[in-house]
Scaffold this motif. Sequence first.
Motif: not given
Length: 337
Positions: A91-107
């Motif tokens: 759950w923590e991966l889906l709600v926190r780590d996943f969107p954070r990583t996507l924003r960090r790699r937005w390019q």
Amino acid sequence: MSAGQSQDEFIARRRASWKELEQLLVLGKELHRSAPAEISRAASLYRSVCADLMRARAQFGPDVVRYLDGLAGRAHNLLYGTRAYRLAGLWELLVRDFPRTLRRRWQFFALANALFYLPFILGMLGALASVEFAETVLPSQTLARMESMYEQGFYAGRDVHEDSQMAGFYVLNNVGIAFRCFATGILFGLGSLFYSIYNGMVIGVVIGWVIRAGHGGNILTFVCGHGPFEQTAVVISAAAGLQMGWALVKTDGLTRMGSLRAQGKELGHLIVGAAAMLVIAAVIEGYWSPSAAPPELKWAASGVFILFVTAWLSLGGRRRRGARPVGARPEGAGASR
């Protein structure tokens, strides 16, 4: 330490170090989520306890050895033990780590969106304007089958057993598409690039062709519910593939395999997040999209889904204003900066 040091003197000299390690062991949190200084301190204390244990075995009684053996074992498990699988962790991966990583790699995400949606628009407009264009992309038999699928609409709904079968099919089909978009990124990103363009073009031609046949309302009402999850997940999978391919091109001095390993954690976050979105999409596509619900209700639900996906990816994992990272010291604590 002198060679003739007694057991009581040894315990008195080392007790503070042991107690400090015990406090770290009973904090009730996983050490990997602590501050780097805390992790480093725990490792240092563990090494010193191991040295104390070796000396205690050589010189002192079983009580001291038993205590230090237990303390060293607990510290070893904390530092090197495999973390147990937890639903809370997923759950923590889906709600926190996943969107954070996507924003960090937005390019890569932005590039994958362009590679999908530009061919999608081209394919849809091309199919609306020209039969020859549509038949160049897809065989005429496939176009005719797509047209017949959406000719009647879904006003009568669909049998619940068929819904369940189709939901399972959609899971396999969607995962297969996303897997190709991601896995072929190992070809220096070229596979992900190809499948993004191909999927966008094919889907655009299908929708344009059905609209041209006069059944646009049916197909658009069908896809509006699961589309926000499904298409976003496919694009994220392609973005992960592009990131993997770029890691093989720009290695920053590492070997290609080392560069790929360095990206492994982020790629894992993206793929797990995309997989969760595909499961959600399959459930919606299997049960909601073909239901007899009024089109107005389906479009309203689509708006809610779009807002949900947007909020999830743009806001998920952001810290509340004024919140400190885990392990951070309060202001004024420790050395001044």
